[in-house]
Design a protein around this motif. Structure first.
Motif, PDB file in Angstrom:
ATOM      1  N   GLN A 208       0.816  -1.223   0.000  1.00 56.05           N
ATOM      2  CA  GLN A 208       0.000   0.000   0.000  1.00 56.05           C
ATOM      3  C   GLN A 208       0.848   1.270   0.000  1.00 56.05           C
ATOM      4  N   TYR A 209       2.029   1.205   0.610  1.00 52.35           N
ATOM      5  CA  TYR A 209       2.776   2.416   0.959  1.00 52.35           C
ATOM      6  C   TYR A 209       3.276   3.170  -0.273  1.00 52.35           C
ATOM      7  N   LEU A 210       2.929   4.447  -0.318  1.00 54.47           N
ATOM      8  CA  LEU A 210       3.391   5.357  -1.358  1.00 54.47           C
ATOM      9  C   LEU A 210       4.005   6.582  -0.677  1.00 54.47           C
ATOM     10  N   PRO A 211       5.328   6.750  -0.720  1.00 54.82           N
ATOM     11  CA  PRO A 211       5.948   7.909  -0.071  1.00 54.82           C
ATOM     12  C   PRO A 211       5.455   9.212  -0.706  1.00 54.82           C
ATOM     13  N   LEU A 212       5.212  10.213   0.135  1.00 50.85           N
ATOM     14  CA  LEU A 212       4.648  11.454  -0.399  1.00 50.85           C
ATOM     15  C   LEU A 212       5.649  12.264  -1.204  1.00 50.85           C
ATOM     16  N   ASP A 213       6.950  12.089  -0.958  1.00 50.81           N
ATOM     17  CA  ASP A 213       7.888  12.823  -1.817  1.00 50.81           C
ATOM     18  C   ASP A 213       7.808  12.293  -3.250  1.00 50.81           C
ATOM     19  N   GLN A 214       7.536  11.006  -3.402  1.00 48.54           N
ATOM     20  CA  GLN A 214       7.339  10.434  -4.732  1.00 48.54           C
ATOM     21  C   GLN A 214       6.051  10.957  -5.359  1.00 48.54           C
ATOM     22  N   LEU A 215       4.986  11.049  -4.559  1.00 48.31           N
ATOM     23  CA  LEU A 215       3.716  11.572  -5.073  1.00 48.31           C
ATOM     24  C   LEU A 215       3.846  13.049  -5.422  1.00 48.31           C
ATOM     25  N   ARG A 216       4.610  13.795  -4.623  1.00 55.56           N
ATOM     26  CA  ARG A 216       4.795  15.218  -4.921  1.00 55.56           C
ATOM     27  C   ARG A 216       5.473  15.402  -6.281  1.00 55.56           C
ATOM     28  N   ARG A 217       6.430  14.556  -6.586  1.00 55.28           N
ATOM     29  CA  ARG A 217       7.070  14.659  -7.898  1.00 55.28           C
ATOM     30  C   ARG A 217       6.069  14.459  -9.027  1.00 55.28           C
ATOM     31  N   GLU A 218       5.123  13.556  -8.838  1.00 59.29           N
ATOM     32  CA  GLU A 218       4.079  13.354  -9.843  1.00 59.29           C
ATOM     33  C   GLU A 218       3.184  14.591  -9.935  1.00 59.29           C
ATOM     34  N   ILE A 219       2.823  15.169  -8.787  1.00 55.57           N
ATOM     35  CA  ILE A 219       1.989  16.377  -8.782  1.00 55.57           C
ATOM     36  C   ILE A 219       2.674  17.494  -9.565  1.00 55.57           C
ATOM     37  N   GLU A 220       3.978  17.620  -9.386  1.00 59.26           N
ATOM     38  CA  GLU A 220       4.705  18.726 -10.008  1.00 59.26           C
ATOM     39  C   GLU A 220       4.895  18.550 -11.508  1.00 59.26           C
ATOM     40  N   THR A 221       4.497  17.417 -12.063  1.00 61.89           N
ATOM     41  CA  THR A 221       4.501  17.301 -13.526  1.00 61.89           C
ATOM     42  C   THR A 221       3.385  18.132 -14.143  1.00 61.89           C
ATOM     43  N   ARG A 222       2.388  18.510 -13.357  1.00 59.17           N
ATOM     44  CA  ARG A 222       1.270  19.290 -13.894  1.00 59.17           C
ATOM     45  C   ARG A 222       1.014  20.586 -13.154  1.00 59.17           C
ATOM     46  N   TRP A 223       1.334  20.635 -11.869  1.00 57.41           N
ATOM     47  CA  TRP A 223       0.979  21.792 -11.049  1.00 57.41           C
ATOM     48  C   TRP A 223       2.242  22.459 -10.508  1.00 57.41           C
ATOM     49  N   THR A 224       2.139  23.773 -10.271  1.00 59.57           N
ATOM     50  CA  THR A 224       3.252  24.538  -9.710  1.00 59.57           C
ATOM     51  C   THR A 224       3.022  24.702  -8.217  1.00 59.57           C
ATOM     52  N   LEU A 225       3.928  24.167  -7.408  1.00 54.91           N
ATOM     53  CA  LEU A 225       3.759  24.164  -5.955  1.00 54.91           C
ATOM     54  C   LEU A 225       4.717  25.139  -5.300  1.00 54.91           C
ATOM     55  N   ALA A 226       4.200  25.852  -4.307  1.00 51.64           N
ATOM     56  CA  ALA A 226       5.032  26.771  -3.517  1.00 51.64           C
ATOM     57  C   ALA A 226       4.861  26.424  -2.047  1.00 51.64           C
ATOM     58  N   ASP A 227       5.957  26.095  -1.371  1.00 53.47           N
ATOM     59  CA  ASP A 227       5.890  25.767   0.055  1.00 53.47           C
ATOM     60  C   ASP A 227       5.444  26.983   0.853  1.00 53.47           C
ATOM     61  N   THR A 228       4.668  26.732   1.907  1.00 53.89           N
ATOM     62  CA  THR A 228       4.207  27.806   2.784  1.00 53.89           C
ATOM     63  C   THR A 228       4.554  27.451   4.224  1.00 53.89           C
ATOM     64  N   VAL A 229       4.401  28.419   5.105  1.00 55.47           N
ATOM     65  CA  VAL A 229       4.600  28.160   6.536  1.00 55.47           C
ATOM     66  C   VAL A 229       3.257  28.019   7.243  1.00 55.47           C
ATOM     67  N   GLU A 230       2.173  27.909   6.485  1.00 54.35           N
ATOM     68  CA  GLU A 230       0.844  27.811   7.072  1.00 54.35           C
ATOM     69  C   GLU A 230       0.697  26.522   7.869  1.00 54.35           C
ATOM     70  N   ARG A 231      -0.047  26.625   8.981  1.00 55.35           N
ATOM     71  CA  ARG A 231      -0.383  25.461   9.793  1.00 55.35           C
ATOM     72  C   ARG A 231      -1.855  25.570  10.202  1.00 55.35           C
ATOM     73  N   THR A 232      -2.504  24.426  10.408  1.00 55.77           N
ATOM     74  CA  THR A 232      -3.893  24.441  10.863  1.00 55.77           C
ATOM     75  C   THR A 232      -4.035  23.763  12.220  1.00 55.77           C
ATOM     76  N   GLY A 233      -2.933  23.591  12.945  1.00 55.73           N
ATOM     77  CA  GLY A 233      -2.988  22.982  14.262  1.00 55.73           C
ATOM     78  C   GLY A 233      -2.660  21.506  14.256  1.00 55.73           C
ATOM     79  N   GLY A 234      -2.440  20.933  13.084  1.00 49.46           N
ATOM     80  CA  GLY A 234      -2.095  19.528  12.981  1.00 49.46           C
ATOM     81  C   GLY A 234      -0.714  19.357  12.387  1.00 49.46           C
ATOM     82  N   PRO A 235      -0.395  18.132  11.934  1.00 48.81           N
ATOM     83  CA  PRO A 235       0.958  17.833  11.469  1.00 48.81           C
ATOM     84  C   PRO A 235       1.210  18.130   9.994  1.00 48.81           C
ATOM     85  N   ALA A 236       0.205  18.601   9.270  1.00 51.68           N
ATOM     86  CA  ALA A 236       0.376  18.791   7.829  1.00 51.68           C
ATOM     87  C   ALA A 236       1.314  19.950   7.513  1.00 51.68           C
TER      88      ALA A 236
END
Length: 334
Positions: A208-236
């Motif tokens: 089942q396990y899919l590392p998110l850094d691998q998934l992020r690379r797939e996301i970046e083939t189509r979308w432009t991502l910018a890291d933020t310092v936002e938090r909502t009180g959880g671990p995301a």
């Protein structure tokens, strides 16, 4: 332990967030969450709604400002909306900043308006696929249309919705672009979560396990991502998507620890305090809750739990996909 600024653990982390399970039962059987033939806790062992209210209120009095109701599926608990309505008094008096819940969405169409009336402003909805056939397989029989009805009702009721998707090999990579477009097209955030090795679910988690850094690379083939310092009180950890303006959260219990800023504890529906999702440390709160009308013993038990809160979890998937912790995800809601 308690201090002048509320609950603080031995590593100086302030605990301001309680995840309270109201039931271990669920109307779905998601393949990463529980076994198909899961045995649930006898109802007699569950805290009553009145006890859940008293327990949550004790944490609020000690400095918890965010309360999330979880399950299993919290909305299958009979009378749960009475609990939500009762706890909303802490919103009105300013002690709680947020009262929210995590749900699979199957009961949301029935309860969305009442949640809004009780002061709930946002909910997390678990949704791992937009394909009805795949949804039936992943949930072992669930109907995607019911969840879609719930999402519409929630948005129409004025609730902000965050979709939670567990990253699964062979599923999420194929659908991730559609999930982003679906969520952001409706004003919803999307949070991606690595599968957590909790409980025996009857399958090999290494499949089942899919590392998110691998998934992020797939996301970046189509979308432009910018890291933020936002938090909502959880671990995301969040990124903004330039093309949509929406957010994607990444929760990485396996590939990247998030323990240094942990601000939360969990209590099961039977009244057991877990100070770490990835450890077995626990403190019984049901006995002091039922043993006296006052809350002094309960406060002391909570303080004892905080004193034993570990620095971090040690998530790993063992040989043959064995879970790191025997306790099922459904017992605490993740």
């Amino acid at each position: 332990m308690t201090s002048h600024c509320g609950l603080v653990d031995t590593f100086g982390r302030r605990i301001s967030y309680l995840r309270l399970s109201v039931t271990d039962r669920c109307d779905l059987r998601c393949v990463y969450c529980m076994a198909e033939d899961t045995a649930f806790v006898p109802r007699a062992e569950l805290l009553s709604l009145e006890e859940l209210d008293r327990l949550a209120s004790a944490f609020v009095s000690l400095g918890v400002t965010k309360l999330r109701l979880t399950g299993g599926e919290p909305l299958v608990r009979r009378g749960v909306m009475d609990l939500v309505a009762g706890l909303s008094r802490h919103l009105r008096d300013g002690a709680l900043r947020e009262l929210t819940l995590t749900t699979n969405g199957t009961q949301l169409a029935r309860h969305a308006d009442a949640l809004t009336r009780a002061g709930v402003r946002r909910v997390n909805v678990s949704l791992d696929t937009l394909d009805p056939a795949r949804y039936r397989v992943l949930t072992r029989g669930g109907q995607l249309g019911t969840v879609m009805d719930g999402l519409r009702a929630a948005l129409e009721a004025g609730l902000r919705v965050k979709l939670n998707a567990v990253a699964l090999r062979g599923t999420t990579g194929e659908e991730i672009h559609d999930l982003i477009a679906f969520a952001h097209g409706r004003g919803m955030d999307l949070t991606l979560i690595e599968t957590m090795p909790l409980g025996d679910v009857g399958v090999d988690r290494t499949d089942q396990y899919l590392p998110l850094d691998q998934l992020r690379r797939e996301i970046e083939t189509r979308w432009t991502l910018a890291d933020t310092v936002e938090r909502t009180g959880g671990p995301a950890r969040y990124v903004r998507v330039a093309e949509t303006g929406g957010r994607i959260g990444f929760i990485t219990p396996l590939s990247h620890s998030f323990c240094e800023n942990c601000n939360r504890v969990r209590v099961s529906a039977t009244g057991v305090l877990y100070t770490c999702l990835g450890q077995e440390d626990r403190v019984d709160l049901r006995a002091p809750l039922r043993g006296s009308e006052g809350d002094a013993a309960l406060h002391a038990a909570i303080a004892a739990g905080l004193a034993a809160k570990p620095r971090g979890h040690d998530f790993h998937i063992g040989p043959g996909g064995r879970p790191a912790v025997a306790r099922a995800m459904s017992a605490l809601g993740g």
